[in-house]
Design an enzyme around this catalytic site. Structure first.
Site, PDB file in Angstrom:
ATOM      1  CD  GLU A   1      50.960  75.638  87.425  1.00 45.66           C
ATOM      2  OE1 GLU A   1      50.793  76.862  87.301  1.00 45.66           O
ATOM      3  OE2 GLU A   1      51.736  74.983  86.699  1.00 45.66           O
TER       4      GLU A   1
ATOM      5  CG  PHE B   1      44.660  86.206  79.428  1.00 49.17           C
ATOM      6  CD1 PHE B   1      45.533  85.732  78.453  1.00 49.17           C
ATOM      7  CD2 PHE B   1      45.141  86.421  80.707  1.00 49.17           C
ATOM      8  CE1 PHE B   1      46.860  85.491  78.746  1.00 49.17           C
ATOM      9  CE2 PHE B   1      46.478  86.178  81.015  1.00 49.17           C
ATOM     10  CZ  PHE B   1      47.338  85.716  80.028  1.00 49.17           C
ATOM     11  CD  GLN B   2      46.754  82.868  82.495  1.00 52.11           C
ATOM     12  OE1 GLN B   2      46.384  83.249  83.593  1.00 52.11           O
ATOM     13  NE2 GLN B   2      48.029  82.566  82.247  1.00 52.11           N
TER      14      GLN B   2
ATOM     15  CE  LYS C   1      41.654  88.920  89.569  1.00 53.85           C
ATOM     16  NZ  LYS C   1      42.523  89.481  88.491  1.00 53.85           N
TER      17      LYS C   1
ATOM     18  CG  MET D   1      58.683  48.745  82.155  1.00 50.90           C
ATOM     19  SD  MET D   1      59.254  47.181  82.882  1.00 50.90           S
ATOM     20  CE  MET D   1      59.061  47.525  84.626  1.00 50.90           C
TER      21      MET D   1
END
Length: 612
Positions: free
Chosen positions: A62, A124-125, A174, A489
């Site tokens: 993502e 969940f999630q 959802k 760096m």
């Protein structure tokens, strides 16, 4: 009698309203990754893709979706769009959202969420992505009623792209995506937001004051930031510079806003800017800040930054004007519109600077350019990173360039000379792993333009899984790894400021074979380690019809100079090149602080920064 026109509403789902609204706002490409809570939206997306209305680019992580949408936006000026599901899908977007926020990039980020009745139950999630991202977005929404969807999309695009651009988050439960209702479209531009009115026109009185300061200045300097790119103000900036005979420097974000081949250009300023840009900002008597925010990587020690100068600050965001440096003339407004009005005022009054007034200043800057040139070193036993980037820039001068973050980023900024929007790099957040997915977004947006990613061997591994996305869609991005076997760096800072204690910065053990890795994804891989191969390898890479990953083994301990150490001012650079001209100078001044011999062309000692 006046007849009433009846509007026929279409029965549709929240997911349909989202997709239809995106299409109405000109969206052609979406970068994303599906998951449970966002599946109703992906089901509707399937229909849109089948109809040929949209193309979804399936990333491998993502974060890659957020960076790709960001690169898409930077390359085009349009709003980039990305999707992710709830929970870990949404949280994986956070770094990309913060990157866009720091650099003022317009994005609309759509996340799935658990059903409305489940919110707050630790389902969940479930993650409160609305709360998590509040500090790094321009605005946020949770869509609780599908009837609000079209209006929210219209607002989100307007907010993301107007005023100071930035990312807008839309969190969609959802069941909102599944619920049917009587859908009425909302067209772009039809939404009015009474509390959101960015100032576009500059105050005429302040514009007059700015013109008067420019007419009086003997050592003026234009200091150009990313706001000039967002405003598409490069033509007006060049006209202003030429009208008043003003040299121009850009920030890392401002690269491309002023033609670096122009004789008035002094390149980039700041921590790894050119010596002549940093000397110029230290000695100017008028600093005209255009769409810039006086970032610490630019200013060095803030109270000694342009300390002899009056300041004009032009910016669309009133919060930036006076935040770090109080200007003598603050002008809040769209950069391009302010410059149009300023130039119109000059044409109407016939105001011109006497060339003799600024000529000594320009001559001094030209001497600095001769004394302190940017040089790509050539080593007998290895290729220097600078010569790799220099050669790529010569062979692909019109390409769009993205970078990761580190030494290679600074070398690319020093040696590449790009047009507007052709420089794409994470500046404010400094996000490693940004370059390849951002290049992916730029190439999807501009399929007929060359897109090249300059990466580091450490940075590339943070999102290297996006090679799979390049392979799946045949996205013709050329990625060049400047491979020195270090977090370069970090190593340079450890060498300079931490007694050469190289704690966890060496990357050689466990370094993958990048050629074999590319081939595993079905992509052309190349590796070069000697100078004689360089030009031919670059030519082969550019000629190949498809994505390429080229691993260039460069000098391991090369440092990026010039450099301003933390807490020092812009004149206190280390690592300046040898100056043949200074060796032949007739007049010298001995610095009372460090004893260094300095040419009379300087007001500050280049070794320690003390005023001579």
């Amino acid at each position: 009698m006046q007849l009433q026109t009846k509007v026929t509403l279409k029965r549709a789902t929240g997911a349909f309203a989202l997709m239809d609204s995106l299409k109405r706002h000109g969206v052609k490409h979406i970068f994303g990754y599906p998951g449970g809570a966002i599946l109703p939206i992906y089901d509707e997306l399937y229909r849109s893709e089948a109809a040929g209305d949209l193309e979804h680019i399936l990333v491998r992580h993502e974060q890659g979706a957020a960076h790709a949408a960001d690169g898409y936006a930077r390359a085009t000026g349009k709003v980039g769009v990305c999707f992710a599901t709830s929970g870990p899908g949404a949280t994986n977007l956070v770094t990309g959202i913060a990157t866009a926020h720091m650099d003022s990039i317009p994005m609309v980020v759509v996340t799935g969420q658990v059903g409305r009745k489940m919110i707050g139950t630790d389902a969940f999630q479930e993650t409160d992505i609305y709360g998590i991202t509040l500090p790094v977005v321009k605005h946020s929404y949770v869509v609780r009623d599908p009837r609000d969807m079209a209006g929210i999309i219209a607002e989100a695009f307007h907010i993301a792209s107007t005023g100071r651009p930035g990312p807008v988050l839309i969190d969609i439960p959802k069941d909102v995506g599944l619920e049917e209702f009587d859908y009425e479209p909302v067209e772009p531009g039809s939404i009015k937001l009474p509390g959101y009115r960015p100032t576009v026109k500059g105050n005429p009185r302040q514009i007059n004051q700015a013109v008067n300061l420019m007419l009086e200045a003997r050592r003026p300097l234009l200091y150009i930031g990313g706001g000039a790119i967002s405003a598409d103000a490069h033509a007006e900036i060049q006209e202003l510079a030429e009208h008043f005979n003003i040299p121009a420097t850009t920030t890392l974000m401002g690269k491309g806003a002023f033609n670096e081949h122009h004789p008035l250009s002094v390149g980039m300023l700041g921590m790894h800017g050119t010596a002549y840009a940093n000397f110029a900002v230290s000695e100017c008597d008028l600093l005209i800040a255009v769409g810039s925010r006086f970032d610490d990587r630019v200013t060095g020690k803030l109270d000694e930054f342009a300390c002899h100068a009056k300041v004009i600050h032009i910016d669309i965001d009133p919060a930036e004007v006076g935040k770090n440096r109080t200007p003598d003339v603050p002008i809040v407004g769209d950069v391009r519109q302010v410059l149009i009005d300023l130039l119109r005022r000059c044409r109407e009054t016939g105001d011109l600077v006497n060339p003799d007034q600024t000529q000594p200043w320009l001559e001094k800057i030209n001497r600095w350019k001769q004394d302190y040139p940017l040089v790509a070193p050539q080593h007998s036993d290895s290729i220097s990173p600078q010569e790799v980037i220099n050669e790529i820039g010569k062979m692909a001068p019109d390409a769009y360039y993205t970078t990761d973050v580190g030494q290679h980023q600074m070398w690319a900024a020093q040696f590449l000379k790009n047009g507007p929007r052709q420089w794409i790099s994470s500046a404010g957040l400094g996000t490693m792993g940004y370059g390849m997915p951002a290049a992916m977004g730029a190439k999807v947006a501009l399929p007929n333009r060359e897109v090249i990613c300059i990466a580091g061997d450490a940075s590339i591994q943070m999102n290297i899984q996006e090679l799979g996305t390049l392979a799946q869609y045949g996205i013709n991005v050329k990625t060049v790894i400047i491979n020195n076997g270090w977090q370069g760096m970090v190593r340079q800072w450890q060498e300079a400021f931490f007694g050469e204690r190289y704690s966890s910065s060496n990357m050689e053990v466990g370094m993958p074979d990048f050629v074999m890795l590319a081939q595993a994804y079905g992509i052309k891989g190349m590796m070069i380690s000697c100078r004689e191969e360089l030009k031919e390898a670059i030519a082969q890479m550019l000629a190949h019809d498809g994505p390429v990953l080229m691993d260039v083994r460069v000098t391991k301990d090369e440092n990026c100079y010039p450099m301003i150490a933390p807490g020092k001012n812009n004149a206190q650079m280390v690592g300046l090149p040898i100056r043949k001209q200074l060796e032949q100078a007739v007049e010298f001044i001995t610095c009372s602080n460090c004893g260094a011999q300095n040419s009379v062309t300087h007001n500050f000692c280049p070794e320690c920064g003390v005023k001579l």
